[in-house]
Design a protein around this motif. Sequence first.
Motif, short mmCIF file in Angstrom:
data_model
loop_
_atom_site.label_atom_id
_atom_site.label_comp_id
_atom_site.label_asym_id
_atom_site.label_seq_id
_atom_site.Cartn_x
_atom_site.Cartn_y
_atom_site.Cartn_z
N ASN A 94 0.85 -1.17 0.00
CA ASN A 94 0.00 0.00 0.00
C ASN A 94 0.89 1.24 0.00
OD1 ASN A 94 -1.87 1.98 0.38
ND2 ASN A 94 -2.70 1.17 2.28
N PRO A 95 0.85 2.07 -1.05
CA PRO A 95 1.75 3.23 -1.10
C PRO A 95 1.39 4.31 -0.10
CG PRO A 95 0.30 3.20 -3.00
CD PRO A 95 0.05 1.92 -2.24
N ALA A 96 0.20 4.28 0.47
CA ALA A 96 -0.19 5.29 1.44
C ALA A 96 0.48 5.08 2.79
CB ALA A 96 -1.71 5.29 1.61
N ASN A 97 0.80 3.84 3.13
CA ASN A 97 1.44 3.56 4.41
C ASN A 97 2.95 3.56 4.26
OD1 ASN A 97 -1.08 3.20 5.52
ND2 ASN A 97 -1.02 0.98 5.41
N PRO A 98 3.66 4.22 5.18
CA PRO A 98 5.12 4.20 5.08
C PRO A 98 5.68 2.81 5.40
CG PRO A 98 4.44 5.27 7.10
CD PRO A 98 3.19 4.99 6.31
N VAL A 99 6.72 2.45 4.69
CA VAL A 99 7.36 1.15 4.90
C VAL A 99 8.55 1.36 5.83
CG1 VAL A 99 8.53 -0.77 3.80
CG2 VAL A 99 6.64 0.34 2.65
N HIS A 100 8.59 0.64 6.93
CA HIS A 100 9.69 0.76 7.88
C HIS A 100 10.69 -0.35 7.60
CE1 HIS A 100 7.46 3.74 10.10
NE2 HIS A 100 6.42 2.93 10.10
N MET A 101 11.87 0.05 7.23
CA MET A 101 12.92 -0.92 6.95
C MET A 101 13.64 -1.28 8.25
SD MET A 101 12.85 -1.54 3.81
CE MET A 101 12.23 -0.90 2.29
N VAL A 102 13.91 -2.54 8.43
CA VAL A 102 14.63 -3.01 9.61
C VAL A 102 15.98 -3.52 9.14
CG1 VAL A 102 14.60 -4.64 11.52
CG2 VAL A 102 12.47 -3.65 10.71
N SER A 103 17.03 -3.09 9.82
CA SER A 103 18.36 -3.52 9.40
C SER A 103 18.54 -5.02 9.68
CB SER A 103 19.43 -2.72 10.14
OG SER A 103 19.30 -2.94 11.52
#
Length: 136
Positions: free
Chosen positions: A39-48
């Motif tokens: 979903n492009p509306a929700n930010p994607v949180h990247m985890v290292s």
Amino acid sequence: MAARRGERDPPDARQNLLRAERAKKERRWQLLFTQYTVNPANPVHMVSKKPMSWHENIQEPIDDEFLKLLHRAAEVPREKYSEPQTESQVIGWNTKPLVPFDRSDTRFYFPRQTTEITILGYPAPRGQMPKEESRR
């Protein structure tokens, strides 16, 4: 004939017809989704990733379509669209000045000026010390 305690009566034929009709309608409008996107509306949180983990250090091919979708979602509305999409975006959409900015033109440029009042401050009301004395 009433059912004994703890036993149920057989379901009513009319109730069975209603349930069958409802199930038929639900099946008619159900869709099976096999292709999923973010979903492009929700930010994607990247985890290292964990540095010593071998299974997380395997290089996977990058999906170009997914990257384009992420970059498109991160863009500001002025870069995404040629015109404002909402009434709120109309305000501030055109930020370029109508007249070129010239610091020598006193009609449009009002720099801060220092005067005696701005340096010393307004006279203090009765009972209060002036600014210079309060700083000591």
